[in-house]
Design a protein around this motif. Structure first.
Motif, PDB file in Angstrom:
ATOM      1  N   ASN A  74      22.626  34.704  40.514  1.00 21.78           N
ATOM      2  CA  ASN A  74      23.551  34.556  41.657  1.00 21.78           C
ATOM      3  C   ASN A  74      23.466  33.151  42.246  1.00 21.78           C
ATOM      4  O   ASN A  74      23.398  32.970  43.476  1.00 21.78           O
ATOM      5  N   LYS A 118      25.100  33.795  36.612  1.00 21.56           N
ATOM      6  CA  LYS A 118      25.421  35.099  37.175  1.00 21.56           C
ATOM      7  C   LYS A 118      24.176  35.937  37.404  1.00 21.56           C
ATOM      8  O   LYS A 118      24.070  36.656  38.403  1.00 21.56           O
ATOM      9  N   THR A 138      26.673  40.496  46.748  1.00 20.30           N
ATOM     10  CA  THR A 138      27.209  39.466  45.843  1.00 20.30           C
ATOM     11  C   THR A 138      28.302  40.004  44.921  1.00 20.30           C
ATOM     12  O   THR A 138      29.094  39.231  44.395  1.00 20.30           O
ATOM     13  N   ILE A 191      33.493  33.449  39.442  1.00 18.64           N
ATOM     14  CA  ILE A 191      32.234  34.081  39.058  1.00 18.64           C
ATOM     15  C   ILE A 191      32.393  34.884  37.780  1.00 18.64           C
ATOM     16  O   ILE A 191      31.497  34.932  36.951  1.00 18.64           O
ATOM     17  N   SER A 192      33.530  35.473  37.564  1.00 18.57           N
ATOM     18  CA  SER A 192      33.713  36.353  36.404  1.00 18.57           C
ATOM     19  C   SER A 192      33.763  35.587  35.088  1.00 18.57           C
ATOM     20  O   SER A 192      33.078  35.949  34.128  1.00 18.57           O
ATOM     21  N   ARG A 202      27.626  28.145  37.034  1.00 18.18           N
ATOM     22  CA  ARG A 202      27.034  29.301  37.701  1.00 18.18           C
ATOM     23  C   ARG A 202      26.110  30.048  36.767  1.00 18.18           C
ATOM     24  O   ARG A 202      26.276  30.042  35.553  1.00 18.18           O
TER      25      ARG A 202
END
Length: 121
Positions: free
Chosen positions: A77, A74, A28, A53-54, A72
């Motif tokens: 995931n 994190k 991931t 994602i960041s 999301r």
């Protein structure tokens, strides 16, 4: 390799809401963005939205802007597609994808199995 498993979907009346989840596993750390696409019978796969994602930056197709939201988690995931004010034309198989940020399927390397969303009028 990255594995994506989707959950959610189903049948809902127009105006209703559904929530789709996509859980990623494997490598991931190699994922820059998670996207959602959909494909209706006889049509090409269509971009719905994507999330970085960041930093969580999102981008949506005009057809869903203001109705759909991608978020999301994190730590888990996981990416969620919250769909509100659903319309019959939202009916399709929905896919999550992982890869580079973009609006084209070719920009994503990994795909979930797809989940059916049906909106009745």
């Amino acid at each position: 390799q990255v594995q994506l498993v989707e959950s959610g979907g189903g049948l809902v009346q127009a105006g209703g809401s559904l929530r789709l989840s996509c859980a990623a596993s494997g490598r991931t750390f190699s994922i820059y963005a998670m996207g959602w696409f959909r494909q209706a019978p006889g049509k090409e796969r269509e971009f719905v939205g994507t999330i970085s994602i960041s930093d969580g930056t999102t981008y949506y197709a005009d057809s869903v802007k203001g109705r759909f939201t991608i978020s999301r988690d994190k730590a888990k995931n996981t990416v969620v597609l919250q769909m509100n004010s659903l319309k019959p034309e939202d009916t399709a198989v929905y896919y999550c994808a992982a890869g580079d940020p973009g609006t084209y399927p070719s920009e994503y390397d990994y795909w979930g199995q797809g989940t059916q969303v049906t909106v009745s009028s």
